[in-house]
Design a protein around this motif. Structure first.
Motif, PDB file in Angstrom:
ATOM      1  N   THR A   1       1.006  -1.125   0.130  1.00 21.24           N
ATOM      2  CA  THR A   1      -0.015  -0.084   0.028  1.00 21.24           C
ATOM      3  C   THR A   1       0.979   1.289   0.042  1.00 21.24           C
ATOM      4  N   ASN A   2       2.246   1.108   0.499  1.00 18.20           N
ATOM      5  CA  ASN A   2       3.110   2.425   0.535  1.00 18.20           C
ATOM      6  C   ASN A   2       4.459   1.792   0.320  1.00 18.20           C
ATOM      7  N   PRO A   3       5.195   2.100  -0.984  1.00 20.34           N
ATOM      8  CA  PRO A   3       6.363   1.702  -0.933  1.00 20.34           C
ATOM      9  C   PRO A   3       7.317   2.268  -0.041  1.00 20.34           C
ATOM     10  N   MET A   4       7.066   3.351   0.530  1.00 19.11           N
ATOM     11  CA  MET A   4       7.929   3.912   1.643  1.00 19.11           C
ATOM     12  C   MET A   4       8.210   2.916   2.856  1.00 19.11           C
ATOM     13  N   ILE A   5       7.227   2.291   2.923  1.00 17.70           N
ATOM     14  CA  ILE A   5       7.579   1.165   4.135  1.00 17.70           C
ATOM     15  C   ILE A   5       7.670  -0.246   3.348  1.00 17.70           C
ATOM     16  N   ARG A   6       9.336  -0.107   3.337  1.00 19.10           N
ATOM     17  CA  ARG A   6       9.834  -1.273   2.756  1.00 19.10           C
ATOM     18  C   ARG A   6      11.427  -1.341   3.269  1.00 19.10           C
ATOM     19  N   VAL A   7      11.918  -2.369   3.482  1.00 17.32           N
ATOM     20  CA  VAL A   7      13.518  -2.379   3.788  1.00 17.32           C
ATOM     21  C   VAL A   7      14.339  -2.278   2.257  1.00 17.32           C
ATOM     22  N   GLN A   8      15.118  -1.156   2.454  1.00 18.15           N
ATOM     23  CA  GLN A   8      15.992  -1.047   1.000  1.00 18.15           C
ATOM     24  C   GLN A   8      17.256  -0.543   1.676  1.00 18.15           C
ATOM     25  N   CYS A   9      18.246  -1.629   0.876  1.00 17.88           N
ATOM     26  CA  CYS A   9      19.656  -1.375   1.407  1.00 17.88           C
ATOM     27  C   CYS A   9      19.982   0.168   0.525  1.00 17.88           C
ATOM     28  N   SER A  10      20.664   0.714   1.445  1.00 21.82           N
ATOM     29  CA  SER A  10      21.037   2.009   1.084  1.00 21.82           C
ATOM     30  C   SER A  10      22.417   2.340   0.960  1.00 21.82           C
ATOM     31  N   LEU A  11      23.453   1.302   0.650  1.00 22.56           N
ATOM     32  CA  LEU A  11      24.599   1.463   0.604  1.00 22.56           C
ATOM     33  C   LEU A  11      25.092   0.662  -0.457  1.00 22.56           C
ATOM     34  N   ILE A  12      25.806   1.172  -1.627  1.00 26.17           N
ATOM     35  CA  ILE A  12      26.212   0.490  -2.747  1.00 26.17           C
ATOM     36  C   ILE A  12      26.788  -0.672  -2.419  1.00 26.17           C
ATOM     37  N   CYS A  13      26.315  -1.822  -2.756  1.00 24.04           N
ATOM     38  CA  CYS A  13      26.866  -3.185  -2.580  1.00 24.04           C
ATOM     39  C   CYS A  13      26.942  -4.019  -3.462  1.00 24.04           C
ATOM     40  N   GLY A  14      27.008  -3.644  -4.778  1.00 28.73           N
ATOM     41  CA  GLY A  14      27.006  -4.642  -5.681  1.00 28.73           C
ATOM     42  C   GLY A  14      26.149  -4.436  -6.843  1.00 28.73           C
ATOM     43  N   ASN A  15      26.108  -5.369  -7.864  1.00 31.58           N
ATOM     44  CA  ASN A  15      24.906  -5.469  -8.936  1.00 31.58           C
ATOM     45  C   ASN A  15      23.581  -5.299  -8.557  1.00 31.58           C
ATOM     46  N   GLY A  16      23.506  -6.247  -7.398  1.00 32.31           N
ATOM     47  CA  GLY A  16      21.808  -6.212  -6.973  1.00 32.31           C
ATOM     48  C   GLY A  16      21.546  -5.199  -5.902  1.00 32.31           C
ATOM     49  N   HIS A  17      22.223  -4.258  -5.742  1.00 31.14           N
ATOM     50  CA  HIS A  17      21.877  -3.159  -4.536  1.00 31.14           C
ATOM     51  C   HIS A  17      20.609  -2.607  -4.896  1.00 31.14           C
ATOM     52  N   PRO A  18      20.202  -1.882  -6.092  1.00 28.92           N
ATOM     53  CA  PRO A  18      18.992  -1.440  -6.097  1.00 28.92           C
ATOM     54  C   PRO A  18      17.714  -2.094  -5.738  1.00 28.92           C
ATOM     55  N   LEU A  19      17.996  -3.668  -5.916  1.00 29.27           N
ATOM     56  CA  LEU A  19      16.926  -4.472  -5.782  1.00 29.27           C
ATOM     57  C   LEU A  19      16.830  -5.196  -4.532  1.00 29.27           C
ATOM     58  N   MET A  20      17.847  -4.649  -3.751  1.00 28.16           N
ATOM     59  CA  MET A  20      18.015  -5.405  -2.368  1.00 28.16           C
ATOM     60  C   MET A  20      16.996  -5.008  -1.578  1.00 28.16           C
ATOM     61  N   ARG A  21      15.636  -5.371  -1.605  1.00 27.28           N
ATOM     62  CA  ARG A  21      14.667  -4.799  -0.694  1.00 27.28           C
ATOM     63  C   ARG A  21      13.970  -6.002   0.177  1.00 27.28           C
ATOM     64  N   ALA A  22      13.229  -5.794   0.986  1.00 31.92           N
ATOM     65  CA  ALA A  22      12.202  -6.808   1.644  1.00 31.92           C
ATOM     66  C   ALA A  22      11.073  -6.059   2.027  1.00 31.92           C
ATOM     67  N   PRO A  23       9.948  -6.714   1.547  1.00 29.26           N
ATOM     68  CA  PRO A  23       8.666  -6.059   2.312  1.00 29.26           C
ATOM     69  C   PRO A  23       8.558  -6.117   3.701  1.00 29.26           C
ATOM     70  N   VAL A  24       7.577  -5.139   4.039  1.00 33.15           N
ATOM     71  CA  VAL A  24       7.242  -4.874   5.486  1.00 33.15           C
ATOM     72  C   VAL A  24       5.900  -4.972   5.693  1.00 33.15           C
ATOM     73  N   LYS A  25       5.501  -5.289   6.898  1.00 33.11           N
ATOM     74  CA  LYS A  25       3.989  -5.154   7.233  1.00 33.11           C
ATOM     75  C   LYS A  25       4.287  -4.687   8.667  1.00 33.11           C
ATOM     76  N   VAL A  26       3.642  -3.518   8.889  1.00 36.98           N
ATOM     77  CA  VAL A  26       3.355  -2.893  10.400  1.00 36.98           C
ATOM     78  C   VAL A  26       1.830  -3.156  10.575  1.00 36.98           C
ATOM     79  N   VAL A  27       1.691  -4.010  11.690  1.00 37.64           N
ATOM     80  CA  VAL A  27       0.347  -4.591  12.048  1.00 37.64           C
ATOM     81  C   VAL A  27       0.355  -4.372  13.404  1.00 37.64           C
ATOM     82  N   THR A  28      -1.150  -4.437  14.060  1.00 40.97           N
ATOM     83  CA  THR A  28      -1.538  -4.222  15.268  1.00 40.97           C
ATOM     84  C   THR A  28      -0.943  -5.234  16.206  1.00 40.97           C
ATOM     85  N   ALA A  29      -0.701  -4.997  17.564  1.00 40.64           N
ATOM     86  CA  ALA A  29      -0.087  -5.926  18.338  1.00 40.64           C
ATOM     87  C   ALA A  29      -0.859  -7.340  18.489  1.00 40.64           C
ATOM     88  N   ALA A  30      -2.028  -7.102  18.193  1.00 44.97           N
ATOM     89  CA  ALA A  30      -2.997  -8.633  18.176  1.00 44.97           C
ATOM     90  C   ALA A  30      -2.586  -9.492  16.910  1.00 44.97           C
TER      91      ALA A  30
END
Ligand SMILES: [Cu+2]
Length: 254
Positions: free
Chosen positions: A214-243
């Motif tokens: 729903t909001n790409p700003m809520i994602r893990v993104q590598c932000s230090l140049i680390c090789g060919n795959g750097h721009p795509l070095m991401r992971a999805p994030v979910k911020v959910v309720t405690a329950a």
């Protein structure tokens, strides 16, 4: 008042007008930018955004003053605007009070910025870290080019999606298997380098529910140049309720 002094005051008044007009335009743009901030998704993001806003506000005032002086001087004191007899009056003038004032102001502004937002902001950020009685510990492993997450106390191991509860301070324990990376969730403001052979900590308190979908700003993104795959070095994030976090842990722990 002699003619030269009067001219100088006239020029000074003109400069003040240029400064006020420039400030009005610049600060309006800043205010518009701040209103349209993509997302402030953690307590820490508010602290860093406040610091950025304050420094931008200040930078505009100084930039307009310096830039305005250059442009204004080039126009106001252009060669064709004065006679050959008049010009040296300006060129010979070394205006000591001006230089002293400018130096004193520069030192004062830099010292003030070190205290606020510098030290005050760090105190707030470190305060959250020190006050966190029961932080949620998440082990973060970076490698070329992916992220994996483990929740040691919850028994969740090696998941590729970062699921976190809202409103609880998280202690991200950062490690890398190979080169340097940088753990960054844009919505959370702060980020931290992940260094080989070091264990580093980043404390974040997410405050806004949401997912990468729903909001790409809520994602893990590598932000230090680390090789060919750097721009795509991401992971999805979910911020959910405690329950919902409890349910997720129950479904994913072994
Ligand atoms: Cu990278």
């Amino acid at each position: 008042m002699n003619a030269a002094k009067e001219n100088l005051w006239k020029a000074f008044r003109g400069l003040v007008v240029v400064w006020i007009i420039g400030m009005a335009i610049g600060e309006t743009l800043i205010a518009w930018g701040v209103d349209n901030w993509p997302i402030l998704g953690s307590i820490q993001a508010h602290i860093t955004a406040d610091a950025t806003t304050y420094l931008m506000w200040q930078a505009v005032a100084i930039y307009v003053l310096v830039g305005g002086t250059i442009v204004y001087s080039a126009v106001r004191f252009r060669a064709s605007s004065m006679s050959d007899n008049e010009a040296p009056v300006y060129q010979k003038r070394t205006w000591a009070p001006f230089i002293v004032t400018w130096l004193a102001l520069a030192i004062a502004i830099n010292l003030a910025n070190t205290i606020y937002p510098g030290m005050v902001g760090l105190e707030q950020i470190w305060g959250i870290q020190l006050d966190a009685k029961n932080p949620l510990v998440i082990d973060v492993t970076a490698q070329q080019w992916k992220w994996t997450f483990s929740y040691p106390k919850q028994g969740v191991t090696d998941v590729s999606e970062l699921v976190v509860p809202e409103g609880r301070t998280i202690d991200f324990v950062l490690r890398t298997k190979d080169v340097m990376h940088d753990f960054w969730v844009p919505a959370w403001g702060e980020k931290k380098d992940v260094i080989p052979n070091e264990v580093r900590h980043l404390f974040i308190t997410p405050t806004v529910l949401g997912t990468t979908a729903t909001n790409p700003m809520i994602r893990v993104q590598c932000s230090l140049i680390c090789g060919n795959g750097h721009p795509l070095m991401r992971a999805p994030v979910k911020v959910v309720t405690a329950a919902n976090f409890k349910t997720w842990v129950a479904n994913n722990s072994f």
